[in-house]
Scaffold this active site. Sequence first.
Site, PDB file in Angstrom:
ATOM      1  N   ASP A  17       0.861  -1.182   0.000  1.00 61.64           N
ATOM      2  CA  ASP A  17       0.000   0.000   0.000  1.00 61.64           C
ATOM      3  C   ASP A  17       0.901   1.237   0.000  1.00 61.64           C
ATOM      4  O   ASP A  17       1.640   1.461   0.953  1.00 61.64           O
ATOM      5  CB  ASP A  17      -0.885  -0.045   1.264  1.00 61.64           C
ATOM      6  CG  ASP A  17      -1.899   1.083   1.293  1.00 61.64           C
ATOM      7  OD1 ASP A  17      -1.895   1.920   0.360  1.00 61.64           O
ATOM      8  OD2 ASP A  17      -2.689   1.122   2.252  1.00 61.64           O
ATOM      9  N   ASP A 115      -2.933   2.274  -5.909  1.00 60.93           N
ATOM     10  CA  ASP A 115      -1.810   2.287  -4.967  1.00 60.93           C
ATOM     11  C   ASP A 115      -1.768   1.057  -4.070  1.00 60.93           C
ATOM     12  O   ASP A 115      -1.096   1.047  -3.061  1.00 60.93           O
ATOM     13  CB  ASP A 115      -1.906   3.531  -4.077  1.00 60.93           C
ATOM     14  CG  ASP A 115      -3.128   3.476  -3.174  1.00 60.93           C
ATOM     15  OD1 ASP A 115      -4.163   2.963  -3.613  1.00 60.93           O
ATOM     16  OD2 ASP A 115      -3.031   3.930  -2.024  1.00 60.93           O
ATOM     17  N   GLU A 116      -2.514   0.016  -4.443  1.00 66.32           N
ATOM     18  CA  GLU A 116      -2.625  -1.127  -3.547  1.00 66.32           C
ATOM     19  C   GLU A 116      -2.657  -2.417  -4.334  1.00 66.32           C
ATOM     20  O   GLU A 116      -3.371  -2.503  -5.341  1.00 66.32           O
ATOM     21  CB  GLU A 116      -3.977  -1.028  -2.820  1.00 66.32           C
ATOM     22  CG  GLU A 116      -3.897  -1.021  -1.324  1.00 66.32           C
ATOM     23  CD  GLU A 116      -5.280  -1.028  -0.729  1.00 66.32           C
ATOM     24  OE1 GLU A 116      -5.848  -2.112  -0.561  1.00 66.32           O
ATOM     25  OE2 GLU A 116      -5.807   0.079  -0.466  1.00 66.32           O
TER      26      GLU A 116
HETATM   27 MG   LIG Z   1      -2.431   3.923   0.060  1.00 71.55          MG
END
Ligand SMILES: [Mg+2]
Length: 361
Positions: A17, A115-116
């Site tokens: 993350d 973003d993950e």
């Molecule tokens: Mg994040």
Amino acid sequence: MTEFLQAVDHRKILHVDIDAFYAQVEMRDNPKLKTVPLGIGRDPDQHHGHGVIATANYLARKAGVHSAMGSIEAKRACPDLVFVAPDFDKYRQISVQIHAIYHEFTDTIEPVALDEAYLDVTENKMASPTLAAQLRHRIWQETGLTCSVGVSYNKVLAKLGSEHHKPNGVTVIPRELAQDFMLALPIKAFRGVGEKTLEKFQKLGVKDGRDLHAMSLDDLRVYFGSFGDVLYWQARATHFSPVKDRSVRQSVGKESTFEFALHDRQQVEAAFKELAEKVVQNMEKRKLLGRTLTVKIRDDDFHTQTKGITLADTFDLDPAFMTRQAMLIFDDCYPDEFSVRLLGLTFSNIVPQKYEAVTLF
Ligand SMILES: [Mg+2]
């Protein structure tokens, strides 16, 4: 069941993350923003009170700003908040860069947001904490961004791990600590527990993993239906769902070779239309969009040309539009006579249409 459990428990899964992704990117690109509370979203004063915070940096979070908050409300909570409009194109490009790094470690990648992502690194011989450290180093090296990584043997624990030490941390939850970790976990942190479920749990007096663990499977099914099973196994630090390989492809394309060379412009147009339809089908099936459309043309002399068009935004998946774009390139390459043996159409600069929510099974 025991054998199956042993098999799924021997996996090595990372959840990565990127910390406050959009905000971190903007702070990287404009270091002045590092020392101010920053919200990525439209300034309500300049947009008639409209705007929503997509991400906030940690200074803004301390002041009570969080993502999905209306910009006006955010400004009320933090009057000094600096607004920067999101630049999703930039974030997508960085996400592609980060995915290329993931591929250095494994090809089994399940993105859940820009973003993950979950990575299954079971096949990698190195110990998973070492892999997590290397991955974080590579992302830092290539993008200047920090991330948090959770390391465990299933997706739920990996995700909980990455949330445990944020920002810029690694949390390893090995098998022998997993049960205690889940018993101590507040009930609202269990995957899939939303407001409604939380209310039910409050009425039942269930506050944490320990209380949940004490409930029977039958009772959980009565209260929560099939989600009861998910909760039952989560409380036992067990989660079966595999990392679903949905890594973003680099390109999607199609080619046709012709036994008899094409000399007629209409034939070429028809061939491009057919290719465009197939490429669109493929893109739709994979839920992807592309920003670059590349045309490949090979003539009778085996001379091959490839030319592409890149749009600021993604292409509409419209075969007629793609055909027109392809013909523009074709006419540019062959204004007069031609003898074509092969035509191809390819999308690159690929992005997912949208990321699906994490499913539990
Ligand atoms: Mg994040």
